[in-house]
Design a protein around this motif. Structure first.
Motif, PDB file in Angstrom:
ATOM      1  N   MET B   1       0.782  -1.179  -0.060  1.00  0.00           N
ATOM      2  CA  MET B   1      -0.132  -0.066   0.032  1.00  0.00           C
ATOM      3  C   MET B   1       1.007   1.158   0.070  1.00  0.00           C
ATOM      4  N   ALA B   2       0.447   2.176  -0.682  1.00  0.00           N
ATOM      5  CA  ALA B   2       1.492   3.332  -0.804  1.00  0.00           C
ATOM      6  C   ALA B   2       1.688   4.048   0.408  1.00  0.00           C
ATOM      7  N   ALA B  62      -3.917  11.692   1.887  1.00  0.00           N
ATOM      8  CA  ALA B  62      -3.656  10.191   2.021  1.00  0.00           C
ATOM      9  C   ALA B  62      -2.325  10.122   2.661  1.00  0.00           C
ATOM     10  N   THR B  98     -19.245   2.748  15.572  1.00  0.00           N
ATOM     11  CA  THR B  98     -20.380   1.860  15.583  1.00  0.00           C
ATOM     12  C   THR B  98     -21.089   2.209  16.533  1.00  0.00           C
ATOM     13  N   PRO B 158       0.173   0.283  11.837  1.00  0.00           N
ATOM     14  CA  PRO B 158      -0.125   1.594  11.205  1.00  0.00           C
ATOM     15  C   PRO B 158      -1.070   2.232  11.567  1.00  0.00           C
ATOM     16  N   SER B 160      -4.399   3.568  11.127  1.00  0.00           N
ATOM     17  CA  SER B 160      -5.222   3.902  10.021  1.00  0.00           C
ATOM     18  C   SER B 160      -6.498   3.703  10.518  1.00  0.00           C
ATOM     19  N   GLU B 161      -7.640   4.132   9.739  1.00  0.00           N
ATOM     20  CA  GLU B 161      -9.104   3.769   9.909  1.00  0.00           C
ATOM     21  C   GLU B 161      -9.179   2.170  10.010  1.00  0.00           C
ATOM     22  N   TYR B 162      -8.512   1.332   9.056  1.00  0.00           N
ATOM     23  CA  TYR B 162      -8.521  -0.009   9.224  1.00  0.00           C
ATOM     24  C   TYR B 162      -8.238  -0.463  10.553  1.00  0.00           C
ATOM     25  N   ARG B 165     -10.715   0.453  12.938  1.00  0.00           N
ATOM     26  CA  ARG B 165     -12.020  -0.490  12.841  1.00  0.00           C
ATOM     27  C   ARG B 165     -11.868  -1.915  13.561  1.00  0.00           C
ATOM     28  N   LEU B 166     -10.785  -2.562  13.235  1.00  0.00           N
ATOM     29  CA  LEU B 166     -10.361  -3.627  13.938  1.00  0.00           C
ATOM     30  C   LEU B 166     -10.563  -3.643  15.305  1.00  0.00           C
ATOM     31  N   SER B 169     -14.202  -3.309  16.037  1.00  0.00           N
ATOM     32  CA  SER B 169     -15.062  -4.492  16.189  1.00  0.00           C
ATOM     33  C   SER B 169     -14.854  -5.494  17.274  1.00  0.00           C
ATOM     34  N   GLU B 172     -16.510  -4.332  20.070  1.00  0.00           N
ATOM     35  CA  GLU B 172     -17.812  -4.682  19.993  1.00  0.00           C
ATOM     36  C   GLU B 172     -18.284  -6.129  20.402  1.00  0.00           C
TER      37      GLU B 172
END
Lengths: 162, 213
Positions: B1-2, B62, B98, B158, B160-162, B165-166, B169, B172
């Motif tokens: 990923m850049a 970005a 969420t 890193p 990041s939003e990813y 989100r992990l 989640s 949750e």
């Protein structure tokens, strides 16, 4: 031994000694060729000069888990009075460990978003594409969703109905 | 990923100041301060997030901000408005939202609910702003501990939003496990009562369900 029928493009390429493989004709009678990624640059220019001015669609798929990735180009000619335009389908295969294919953005502009989608979903990076970044998934996504070995992480939003 | 090469990374817990908030039905807000273990953690109970200013959905550029300095915390900049998400202001808009878990890579002032996006070495957790469950101090604390564990687990990833989100989640799923174990229960006076984590069942024990973590 079953011999593949060869269309005119294949014969022409054979005449000009370009290494390629003819994949026969698909169910609509469109000639399909496999071209190496190294030759794809020059062949694309040749096709454009011949008259294929319309990249109808560009897609990519994962051939097999552990196999290679394919980038498929459907080319045709758009012109005012043509009823049945000639079409050709080109497949360029790339290895999974370093999938790089020359971009045809500079020849056919419609490859802009389509190559970005192929990059996003399958991971083929197109050289010389001016803005190759994710287009469907969020920018920080990790992984190539349409690969056959992709596993969706256990996000809460993806849940079974109660 | 850049962006991977230039991303800032989740620094080890020593550099983190985790701030968690949990709304409750009690009217008197109390603030509890915990002794700093490896990361500071402030627990405050406040009104639900109806008073949170409307979130601005601008996406950061970005390329991520430059790598953060070592162990000091970034200086507070109370005058930096939350609109300044550009890289030149040293901030990124990163969040995971969420229904019960909101994680922001920013410092949220507990009294004024002002966002300070420049403090991206901090993660803020807002727990159940819509009050779907009934929370007590102990259950809040369980969730905060789990949050701390998750952040430690994801250390080095890193920023990041990813990743957020992990983390969100996983949190949750933990809340759902608490629900199935009976530690928390639905708030019958919530404004939207839709049992988002499963309808209540009789004599339900999570040990009998094979797929609950």
């Amino acid at each position: 031994m079953k011999t593949m029928q060869q269309g005119w493009l294949s014969n022409w390429l054979v005449k000009h000694e370009v290494v390629h493989r003819s994949l026969g004709f698909d169910h609509r009678g469109i000639e399909t060729l496999q071209i190496k990624a190294g030759d794809w640059d020059s062949i694309a220019v040749i096709l454009y000069v011949y008259g294929y001015n319309y990249l109808r669609s560009q897609c990519a798929y994962d051939v097999a888990p552990g196999g290679s990735l394919a980038s498929v180009y459907h080319l045709t000619r758009i012109q005012y009075s043509i009823d049945n335009p000639e079409e050709v389908c080109i497949k360029v295969f790339a290895q999974k460990d370093n999938p790089r294919i020359p971009s045809v953005f500079w020849i056919w502009r419609s490859a802009d978003f389509q190559e970005r989608e192929s990059y996003d979903m399958v991971g083929i990076s197109y050289d010389n594409h001016p803005r190759l970044k994710r287009i469907l998934m969020p920018e920080s996504w990790i992984g190539w969703p349409l690969r056959k070995d992709y596993i969706t992480p256990n996000f809460y939003e993806i849940q079974d109905a109660h | 990923m850049a962006t991977a090469a230039a991303s800032s990374f989740l620094s080890p817990a020593a550099k983190f100041a985790l701030q968690s908030r949990c709304p409750s039905a009690k009217t008197a807000p109390r603030s509890v301060r915990f002794p700093p273990v490896r990361a500071q953690q402030e627990v405050k109970e406040e009104e639900p997030a109806a008073t949170v200013p409307p979130l601005q959905e601008e996406q950061a550029t970005a390329a991520a901000a430059a790598a953060k300095g070592p162990a000091q915390s970034l200086p507070r900049q109370p005058l930096a408005e939350s609109k300044n998400m550009g890289r030149e202001y040293g901030s990124q808009w990163l969040s995971c939202t969420t229904r019960h878990v909101r994680i922001y890579a920013a410092y949220i002032d507990p009294e004024t609910n002002a966002f300070d996006q420049t403090q991206t070495d901090k993660l803020t957790l807002m727990l159940d702003p819509t009050e779907e469950f009934v929370w007590t101090d102990e259950t809040c604390q369980m969730v905060y501990n789990e949050f701390q564990d998750l952040v430690d687990h994801y250390e080095g990833a890193p920023l990041s939003e990813y990743t957020l989100r992990l983390i969100g989640s996983d949190l949750e799923h933990y809340i759902r496990k608490l629900l199935y174990d009976g530690e928390i229960k639905y708030n019958m006076r919530s404004r939207v009562l839709n049992f988002s984590m499963g309808k209540p069942r009789v004599k339900f024990n999570s040990s009998q369900m094979p797929d609950v973590k």
